[in-house]
Motif scaffolding. Structure first.
Motif, PDB file in Angstrom:
ATOM      1  N   PHE B  21       0.893  -1.107   0.036  1.00 21.71           N
ATOM      2  CA  PHE B  21       0.146   0.177   0.046  1.00 21.71           C
ATOM      3  C   PHE B  21       0.893   1.157  -0.033  1.00 21.71           C
ATOM      4  CE2 PHE B  21      -2.978  -2.719   0.922  1.00 21.71           C
ATOM      5  CZ  PHE B  21      -3.224  -3.652   2.255  1.00 21.71           C
ATOM      6  N   ASN B  22       0.441   2.508  -0.362  1.00 24.83           N
ATOM      7  CA  ASN B  22       0.941   3.600  -0.532  1.00 24.83           C
ATOM      8  C   ASN B  22      -0.011   4.728   0.032  1.00 24.83           C
ATOM      9  OD1 ASN B  22       3.269   2.237  -1.917  1.00 24.83           O
ATOM     10  ND2 ASN B  22       1.974   2.598  -3.626  1.00 24.83           N
ATOM     11  N   CYS B  23       0.612   5.784   0.359  1.00 20.59           N
ATOM     12  CA  CYS B  23       0.052   6.893   0.549  1.00 20.59           C
ATOM     13  C   CYS B  23       0.735   8.058   0.425  1.00 20.59           C
ATOM     14  CB  CYS B  23      -0.659   7.052   1.962  1.00 20.59           C
ATOM     15  SG  CYS B  23       0.233   7.590   3.322  1.00 20.59           S
ATOM     16  N   THR B  24       0.307   9.297   0.001  1.00 18.01           N
ATOM     17  CA  THR B  24       1.017  10.484   0.215  1.00 18.01           C
ATOM     18  C   THR B  24       0.400  11.581   0.883  1.00 18.01           C
ATOM     19  OG1 THR B  24      -0.426  11.194  -1.665  1.00 18.01           O
ATOM     20  CG2 THR B  24       1.398  10.093  -2.420  1.00 18.01           C
ATOM     21  N   TYR B  25       1.265  12.380   1.504  1.00 22.60           N
ATOM     22  CA  TYR B  25       0.915  13.612   2.400  1.00 22.60           C
ATOM     23  C   TYR B  25       1.422  14.885   1.793  1.00 22.60           C
ATOM     24  CZ  TYR B  25       5.726  13.099   4.177  1.00 22.60           C
ATOM     25  OH  TYR B  25       7.037  13.149   4.043  1.00 22.60           O
ATOM     26  N   SER B  26       0.505  15.797   2.117  1.00 24.12           N
ATOM     27  CA  SER B  26       0.656  17.135   1.595  1.00 24.12           C
ATOM     28  C   SER B  26       1.345  17.998   2.551  1.00 24.12           C
ATOM     29  CB  SER B  26      -0.691  17.827   1.245  1.00 24.12           C
ATOM     30  OG  SER B  26      -1.213  17.913   2.625  1.00 24.12           O
ATOM     31  N   ASN B  27       1.675  17.817   3.677  1.00 24.27           N
ATOM     32  CA  ASN B  27       2.464  18.743   4.514  1.00 24.27           C
ATOM     33  C   ASN B  27       3.685  18.382   4.684  1.00 24.27           C
ATOM     34  OD1 ASN B  27       3.595  20.667   6.486  1.00 24.27           O
ATOM     35  ND2 ASN B  27       1.430  20.398   7.687  1.00 24.27           N
ATOM     36  N   SER B  28       4.744  19.228   4.120  1.00 25.59           N
ATOM     37  CA  SER B  28       6.171  18.565   4.017  1.00 25.59           C
ATOM     38  C   SER B  28       7.053  19.027   5.404  1.00 25.59           C
ATOM     39  CB  SER B  28       7.062  19.524   3.060  1.00 25.59           C
ATOM     40  OG  SER B  28       6.924  20.894   3.320  1.00 25.59           O
ATOM     41  N   ALA B  29       6.163  19.677   6.288  1.00 34.26           N
ATOM     42  CA  ALA B  29       6.640  19.652   7.835  1.00 34.26           C
ATOM     43  C   ALA B  29       6.169  18.944   8.772  1.00 34.26           C
ATOM     44  CB  ALA B  29       6.184  21.343   8.195  1.00 34.26           C
ATOM     45  N   SER B  30       5.648  17.790   8.305  1.00 28.79           N
ATOM     46  CA  SER B  30       4.618  16.951   9.126  1.00 28.79           C
ATOM     47  C   SER B  30       6.217  16.132   9.762  1.00 28.79           C
ATOM     48  CB  SER B  30       4.199  15.632   8.192  1.00 28.79           C
ATOM     49  OG  SER B  30       2.850  16.328   7.756  1.00 28.79           O
ATOM     50  N   GLN B  31       5.888  15.591  11.218  1.00 29.26           N
ATOM     51  CA  GLN B  31       7.079  15.182  11.879  1.00 29.26           C
ATOM     52  C   GLN B  31       7.119  13.762  11.957  1.00 29.26           C
ATOM     53  OE1 GLN B  31       7.899  17.193  15.473  1.00 29.26           O
ATOM     54  NE2 GLN B  31       7.640  19.136  14.610  1.00 29.26           N
ATOM     55  N   SER B  32       5.901  13.007  12.007  1.00 31.27           N
ATOM     56  CA  SER B  32       6.127  11.674  12.435  1.00 31.27           C
ATOM     57  C   SER B  32       4.855  10.928  11.502  1.00 31.27           C
ATOM     58  CB  SER B  32       5.752  11.506  13.696  1.00 31.27           C
ATOM     59  OG  SER B  32       4.907  11.981  14.626  1.00 31.27           O
ATOM     60  N   PHE B  33       5.060   9.828  11.434  1.00 30.30           N
ATOM     61  CA  PHE B  33       4.273   8.898  10.514  1.00 30.30           C
ATOM     62  C   PHE B  33       3.972   7.298  11.024  1.00 30.30           C
ATOM     63  CE2 PHE B  33       5.332  11.957   7.266  1.00 30.30           C
ATOM     64  CZ  PHE B  33       6.266  12.656   7.794  1.00 30.30           C
ATOM     65  N   PHE B  34       2.768   7.169  10.683  1.00 27.46           N
ATOM     66  CA  PHE B  34       2.316   5.895  11.362  1.00 27.46           C
ATOM     67  C   PHE B  34       1.498   4.975  10.613  1.00 27.46           C
ATOM     68  CE2 PHE B  34       3.937   6.966  15.540  1.00 27.46           C
ATOM     69  CZ  PHE B  34       3.375   8.520  15.386  1.00 27.46           C
ATOM     70  N   TRP B  35       1.164   3.808  10.441  1.00 23.59           N
ATOM     71  CA  TRP B  35       0.378   3.049  10.045  1.00 23.59           C
ATOM     72  C   TRP B  35      -0.623   2.444  11.058  1.00 23.59           C
ATOM     73  CZ3 TRP B  35      -1.216   2.782   4.980  1.00 23.59           C
ATOM     74  CH2 TRP B  35      -0.298   2.949   3.938  1.00 23.59           C
ATOM     75  N   TYR B  36      -2.057   2.510  10.977  1.00 20.71           N
ATOM     76  CA  TYR B  36      -2.583   1.835  12.202  1.00 20.71           C
ATOM     77  C   TYR B  36      -3.544   0.816  11.224  1.00 20.71           C
ATOM     78  CZ  TYR B  36      -2.009   5.254  15.859  1.00 20.71           C
ATOM     79  OH  TYR B  36      -1.759   5.724  16.673  1.00 20.71           O
ATOM     80  N   ARG B  37      -3.906  -0.115  11.811  1.00 23.13           N
ATOM     81  CA  ARG B  37      -5.060  -1.140  11.365  1.00 23.13           C
ATOM     82  C   ARG B  37      -6.396  -0.902  12.154  1.00 23.13           C
ATOM     83  NH1 ARG B  37      -4.686  -7.383  10.941  1.00 23.13           N
ATOM     84  NH2 ARG B  37      -6.875  -7.780  11.473  1.00 23.13           N
TER      85      ARG B  37
END
Lengths: 115, 112
Positions: B21-37
């Motif tokens: 799976f993939n995803c893209t995010y728009s805010n380049s200043a985002s600090q942390s990233f997760f996958w939730y189920r």
């Protein structure tokens, strides 16, 4: 250890009424956040509280309010309920440090139906 | 442009296959990233955090590409119990004050 607990689990209200949802975070967690999840969508951020202070607010109308108590439990209040407020309301808690990297733990939610 | 975008699926995959799976995010200043189920009518549960260096947890591998603002999740040797909705989640530059931003989720169905 108890996880994040929310009450009630289910609720049916009539348009125009008021509702109060409750959340107790994991022991030792001082931060509580509230999210709304409408069917088919990801959760949307409503509020975050830390040490009884509002720390952040999402794009929700003033009908939504919340507070955090000295024991770090929290209430979410919604006034003048609309049909569109029908959703799963999730509470999440996070530890005082590391929230950015360790993620949040969610409670099982309160399913609100407005008729 | 939506803040976190995911292909909603459903992805129908035979048991034992590999799925990504993939995803893209728009805010380049985002600090942390997760996958939730998230299982049907249940709360989201943290699957894994995502780091630029890539990280693996058993059959699951997550990767972050900050330059492209792209996050991926790979599931190897898929099991029937992997059937769920997978939510891509981003924490804004303000940390908790911004709240978590969720994608709509990707629905995965593992078929026997």
């Amino acid at each position: 250890d108890a996880g994040v607990t929310q009450s009630p689990t289910h609720l049916i209200k009539t348009r125009g009424q008021h509702v109060t949802l409750r959340c107790s975070p994991i022991s030792g967690h001082k931060s509580v956040s509230w999210y709304q999840q409408v069917l088919g969508q990801g959760p949307q951020f409503i509020f975050q509280y830390y040490e009884k202070e509002e720390r952040g607010r999402g794009n929700f109308p003033d009908r939504f309010s919340a507070r955090q108590f000295p024991n770090y439990s929290s209430e979410l209040n919604v006034n003048a309920l609309l049909l569109g407020d029908s959703a799963l309301y999730l509470c999440a808690s996070s530890p005082p440090t590391g929230e950015l990297y360790y993620g949040y733990t969610f409670g099982s939610g309160t399913r609100l139906t407005v008729v | 442009r939506k803040e976190v975008e995911q292909d909603p699926g459903p992805f129908n995959v035979p048991e034992g296959a590999t799925v990504a799976f993939n995803c893209t995010y728009s805010n380049s200043a985002s600090q942390s990233f997760f996958w939730y189920r998230q299982d049907c009518r249940k709360e989201p549960k943290l699957l894994m955090s995502v780091y630029s260096s890539g990280n693996e947890d058993g059959r699951f591998t997550a990767q972050l590409n900050r330059a492209s603002q792209y996050i991926s999740l790979l599931i190897r040797d898929s099991k029937l119990s992997d059937s769920a909705t997978y939510l891509c989640v981003v924490n804004g530059p303000g940390g908790g004050a911004d709240g978590l931003t969720f994608g709509k989720g990707t629905h995965l169905i593992i078929q026997p």
